[in-house]
Write a protein that holds these residues in place. Structure first.
Motif, PDB file in Angstrom:
ATOM      1  N   ILE A  61       0.883  -1.167   0.000  1.00 35.14           N
ATOM      2  CA  ILE A  61       0.000   0.000   0.000  1.00 35.14           C
ATOM      3  C   ILE A  61       0.918   1.213   0.000  1.00 35.14           C
ATOM      4  O   ILE A  61       1.651   1.439   0.965  1.00 35.14           O
ATOM      5  CB  ILE A  61      -0.916   0.013   1.231  1.00 35.14           C
ATOM      6  N   VAL A  62       0.890   1.967  -1.083  1.00 40.85           N
ATOM      7  CA  VAL A  62       1.845   3.055  -1.287  1.00 40.85           C
ATOM      8  C   VAL A  62       1.147   4.405  -1.135  1.00 40.85           C
ATOM      9  O   VAL A  62       0.103   4.646  -1.754  1.00 40.85           O
ATOM     10  CB  VAL A  62       2.498   2.955  -2.682  1.00 40.85           C
ATOM     11  N   ASP A  63       1.722   5.267  -0.317  1.00 36.49           N
ATOM     12  CA  ASP A  63       1.257   6.643  -0.204  1.00 36.49           C
ATOM     13  C   ASP A  63       1.532   7.326  -1.539  1.00 36.49           C
ATOM     14  O   ASP A  63       2.686   7.449  -1.964  1.00 36.49           O
ATOM     15  CB  ASP A  63       2.004   7.339   0.936  1.00 36.49           C
ATOM     16  N   ALA A  64       0.476   7.777  -2.225  1.00 34.50           N
ATOM     17  CA  ALA A  64       0.637   8.330  -3.565  1.00 34.50           C
ATOM     18  C   ALA A  64       1.417   9.636  -3.569  1.00 34.50           C
ATOM     19  O   ALA A  64       1.980  10.010  -4.600  1.00 34.50           O
ATOM     20  CB  ALA A  64      -0.734   8.548  -4.208  1.00 34.50           C
ATOM     21  N   ALA A  65       1.471  10.334  -2.431  1.00 32.61           N
ATOM     22  CA  ALA A  65       2.179  11.609  -2.381  1.00 32.61           C
ATOM     23  C   ALA A  65       3.679  11.438  -2.184  1.00 32.61           C
ATOM     24  O   ALA A  65       4.467  12.236  -2.677  1.00 32.61           O
ATOM     25  CB  ALA A  65       1.614  12.481  -1.262  1.00 32.61           C
ATOM     26  N   THR A  66       4.089  10.392  -1.458  1.00 33.04           N
ATOM     27  CA  THR A  66       5.505  10.223  -1.112  1.00 33.04           C
ATOM     28  C   THR A  66       6.165   9.034  -1.783  1.00 33.04           C
ATOM     29  O   THR A  66       7.394   8.958  -1.840  1.00 33.04           O
ATOM     30  CB  THR A  66       5.670  10.049   0.409  1.00 33.04           C
ATOM     31  N   GLY A  67       5.377   8.069  -2.258  1.00 33.41           N
ATOM     32  CA  GLY A  67       5.936   6.852  -2.834  1.00 33.41           C
ATOM     33  C   GLY A  67       6.398   5.859  -1.794  1.00 33.41           C
ATOM     34  O   GLY A  67       6.971   4.824  -2.137  1.00 33.41           O
ATOM     35  N   ARG A  68       6.132   6.137  -0.518  1.00 30.94           N
ATOM     36  CA  ARG A  68       6.564   5.234   0.550  1.00 30.94           C
ATOM     37  C   ARG A  68       5.482   4.200   0.881  1.00 30.94           C
ATOM     38  O   ARG A  68       4.281   4.471   0.761  1.00 30.94           O
ATOM     39  CB  ARG A  68       6.926   6.021   1.797  1.00 30.94           C
ATOM     40  N   VAL A  69       5.931   3.023   1.309  1.00 30.21           N
ATOM     41  CA  VAL A  69       5.019   1.955   1.688  1.00 30.21           C
ATOM     42  C   VAL A  69       4.497   2.216   3.096  1.00 30.21           C
ATOM     43  O   VAL A  69       5.275   2.375   4.042  1.00 30.21           O
ATOM     44  CB  VAL A  69       5.721   0.585   1.638  1.00 30.21           C
ATOM     45  N   VAL A  70       3.169   2.253   3.232  1.00 25.32           N
ATOM     46  CA  VAL A  70       2.544   2.471   4.547  1.00 25.32           C
ATOM     47  C   VAL A  70       1.770   1.253   5.019  1.00 25.32           C
ATOM     48  O   VAL A  70       1.295   1.209   6.158  1.00 25.32           O
ATOM     49  CB  VAL A  70       1.616   3.696   4.517  1.00 25.32           C
ATOM     50  N   GLY A  71       1.640   0.246   4.145  1.00 26.10           N
ATOM     51  CA  GLY A  71       0.896  -0.935   4.542  1.00 26.10           C
ATOM     52  C   GLY A  71       1.027  -2.039   3.512  1.00 26.10           C
ATOM     53  O   GLY A  71       1.750  -1.917   2.511  1.00 26.10           O
ATOM     54  N   ILE A  72       0.304  -3.117   3.770  1.00 28.79           N
ATOM     55  CA  ILE A  72       0.348  -4.291   2.897  1.00 28.79           C
ATOM     56  C   ILE A  72      -1.053  -4.886   2.827  1.00 28.79           C
ATOM     57  O   ILE A  72      -1.694  -5.158   3.849  1.00 28.79           O
ATOM     58  CB  ILE A  72       1.388  -5.316   3.429  1.00 28.79           C
ATOM     59  N   ASN A  73      -1.562  -5.039   1.616  1.00 32.19           N
ATOM     60  CA  ASN A  73      -2.919  -5.543   1.392  1.00 32.19           C
ATOM     61  C   ASN A  73      -3.046  -6.987   1.861  1.00 32.19           C
ATOM     62  O   ASN A  73      -2.157  -7.802   1.600  1.00 32.19           O
ATOM     63  CB  ASN A  73      -3.226  -5.456  -0.108  1.00 32.19           C
ATOM     64  N   ASN A  74      -4.158  -7.305   2.570  1.00 37.74           N
ATOM     65  CA  ASN A  74      -4.239  -8.701   3.011  1.00 37.74           C
ATOM     66  C   ASN A  74      -5.603  -9.367   3.042  1.00 37.74           C
ATOM     67  O   ASN A  74      -5.676 -10.599   3.076  1.00 37.74           O
ATOM     68  CB  ASN A  74      -3.569  -8.885   4.375  1.00 37.74           C
ATOM     69  N   THR A  75      -6.718  -8.658   3.030  1.00 35.72           N
ATOM     70  CA  THR A  75      -7.977  -9.388   3.171  1.00 35.72           C
ATOM     71  C   THR A  75      -9.169  -8.557   2.740  1.00 35.72           C
ATOM     72  O   THR A  75      -9.054  -7.365   2.434  1.00 35.72           O
ATOM     73  CB  THR A  75      -8.178  -9.872   4.617  1.00 35.72           C
ATOM     74  N   GLY A  76     -10.336  -9.182   2.748  1.00 34.16           N
ATOM     75  CA  GLY A  76     -11.588  -8.501   2.427  1.00 34.16           C
ATOM     76  C   GLY A  76     -12.758  -9.385   2.796  1.00 34.16           C
ATOM     77  O   GLY A  76     -12.646 -10.614   2.839  1.00 34.16           O
ATOM     78  N   ASN A  77     -13.889  -8.759   3.102  1.00 31.62           N
ATOM     79  CA  ASN A  77     -15.090  -9.515   3.465  1.00 31.62           C
ATOM     80  C   ASN A  77     -15.845  -9.883   2.197  1.00 31.62           C
ATOM     81  O   ASN A  77     -16.417  -9.031   1.528  1.00 31.62           O
ATOM     82  CB  ASN A  77     -15.971  -8.691   4.402  1.00 31.62           C
ATOM     83  N   GLU A  78     -15.844 -11.159   1.852  1.00 32.07           N
ATOM     84  CA  GLU A  78     -16.374 -11.615   0.578  1.00 32.07           C
ATOM     85  C   GLU A  78     -17.862 -11.906   0.580  1.00 32.07           C
ATOM     86  O   GLU A  78     -18.550 -11.670  -0.415  1.00 32.07           O
ATOM     87  CB  GLU A  78     -15.625 -12.867   0.119  1.00 32.07           C
ATOM     88  N   ASN A  79     -18.384 -12.467   1.677  1.00 28.65           N
ATOM     89  CA  ASN A  79     -19.756 -12.978   1.669  1.00 28.65           C
ATOM     90  C   ASN A  79     -20.659 -12.356   2.716  1.00 28.65           C
ATOM     91  O   ASN A  79     -21.797 -12.812   2.890  1.00 28.65           O
ATOM     92  CB  ASN A  79     -19.752 -14.500   1.855  1.00 28.65           C
TER      93      ASN A  79
END
Length: 298
Positions: free
Chosen positions: A223-241
């Motif tokens: 997960i990249v901050d669009a203003a700085t190009g730095r990584v602020v997180g990592i995608n991992n899940t979602g509520n599917e059902n």
């Protein structure tokens, strides 16, 4: 699990990749990549990083997930490079709740992409799992058999920098998937105190606005901050059902109250990693300010 590549989703992913290979075009994203909106620049970032144009530089694809080359505030160019992905993407299987892996051997390989995401630069190989867990966060950090300097010399690529600061609600972000070669564009919709999925609980999770409708194979995307190009997180899940706290259906817990948001997608903050990376790119769990979970005492 949270990568949503199991069962039917895995078949869908495999078919999509095969079609993309035949056509020479990556599958279209659910959300179109938008131009970064104007946000205050991170004044701690080098000038070249401000108002960064987010692309596939430093992005890798795994056999079942996405990932990225990353470096911390104390990382040197001569250090062995690191690849960041999710703990649930480990080749050895998902860690149990409370399990923390440190300094485990690995020969995992990663496909390094060029800045456009349309061309493969080469194959990278790990020597070990530096750190991995699904407790409080969902992260895996691999150490490679080559340095950042060597990667720059051979492929002309660079690693993404981990931000040591917590991201803010409303931040314009990009979720960059090496597996699908897609860039999702949205904002941070909220920070969730606790996010529970089956046996795992994560803290201070990032919830996205709806345009980051991530799918199976995007797990491990930075997960990249669009203003700085730095990584602020990592995608991992979602509520599917729309289910409550089950596998692939995380629920939010705030002040003891459980909330289910069908279709919501989430990631985990990575400032802890930046604060725990010491000299030589070692994860130093005893370092001041390092709050990553430690292996259970024996």
């Amino acid at each position: 699990m949270t990568s949503r590549f199991a069962g039917a989703a895995q078949v869908f992913a495999a078919v999509g990749v095969a079609l993309a290979a035949l056509s020479g075009v990556a599958p279209a994203s659910h959300a179109q990549t938008a131009s970064p909106q104007s946000l205050p620049a991170d004044r701690t970032a080098p000038a070249a990083e401000r108002a960064a144009q987010v692309d596939f530089t430093g992005i890798v694809a795994l056999d079942n997930c996405s990932g990225s080359l990353v470096r911390g505030p104390r990382t040197a160019d001569t250090d062995a490079a690191l690849v960041l992905t999710n703990g649930h993407c480990l080749e050895t299987g998902m860690p149990q709740a409370g399990e923390v892996l440190v300094d485990r051997p690995s020969t995992r390989t990663f496909t390094l992409l060029d800045s456009s995401g349309q061309r493969t630069l080469g194959t990278l190989r790990a020597t070990r799992i530096e750190y991995a867990t699904m407790t409080d966060t969902d992260v895996a950090l691999y150490r490679l058999d080559t340095s950042y300097a060597r990667l720059a010399e051979r492929y002309g690529t660079r690693a993404l920098r981990l931000s040591p600061s917590r991201p803010r609600v409303g931040t314009d972000i990009r979720v960059v998937s090496g597996y699908w070669r897609r860039i999702y564009s949205c904002k941070i919709d909220g920070i969730v105190d606790r996010l529970r999925e089956a046996q795992w609980t994560w803290r201070d999770s990032i919830r996205y606005t709806s345009s980051c409708d991530t799918i199976g194979g995007t797990s491990g995307s930075p997960i990249v901050d669009a203003a700085t190009g730095r990584v602020v997180g990592i995608n991992n899940t979602g509520n599917e059902n729309g289910e409550r706290c089950t596998l692939n259906n995380p629920c939010e817990i705030v002040d003891g109250r459980v909330t289910v948001r069908p279709g919501a997608d989430y990631g985990q903050q990575t400032y802890q990693l930046a604060r725990c990376l010491g000299r030589g790119n070692d994860v130093v769990l005893t370092a001041k300010g390092c709050t990553l979970p430690r292996p259970p005492a024996r």
